[in-house]
Design a protein around this motif. Structure first.
Motif: not given
Length: 138
Positions: A43-48, A52-56, A60-65
């Motif tokens: 489940g954790c791997a699936l969340i990651v 990942a595609p939400t960077i679009l 970048l800063d919000t995505w990493q935060l």
């Protein structure tokens, strides 16, 4: 083996342990049981993978935060819960080892009446595992 109560010690055997754990201890145990299973990791791997595609959608800063904050909070909480269960597991193992050492010392006492070396070994065993306080005048 001799009767533990006649010597005044209060060794709790594993069969005598009840479920008098606090609500937090029971909760920590349930959580530890769940997070140590393969489905939790999956489940954790699936969340990651889904994150990942939400960077679009964000910069970048919000995505990493977002991922850093979520993982930090979850890690902090899980470490506290898992530390609780590990502490209790360590205490249970120590109780079992003490019971084994106490039983072995009783056996050595019964068998070693004619063997002074065995009595010395018995005293060393009790001192090594911290059970010497249970002994009377030896």
């Amino acid at each position: 083996m001799s009767d533990n109560n006649s010597r005044g010690d209060h060794t709790v055997l594993p069969t005598q342990v009840g479920d008098d754990r606090s609500v937090f201890d029971r909760f920590a145990t349930v959580v530890a049981d769940r997070v140590s299973q393969a489905w939790f990791f999956t489940g954790c791997a699936l969340i990651v993978v889904l994150w990942a595609p939400t960077i679009l959608l964000t910069d970048l800063d919000t995505w990493q935060l977002i991922i850093n904050t979520v993982t930090t909070v979850i890690t902090f909480l899980l470490v506290a819960l898992l530390q609780n269960t590990q502490r209790r597991a360590d205490a249970a193992v120590q109780q079992k080892l003490n019971a084994i050492a106490d039983g072995l010392a009783d056996l050595m006492q019964a068998v070693g009446t004619d063997n002074p070396e065995l009595q010395q070994d018995r005293r060393e065993l009790l001192a090594a595992v911290g059970l010497e306080y249970r002994e009377g005048a030896d």
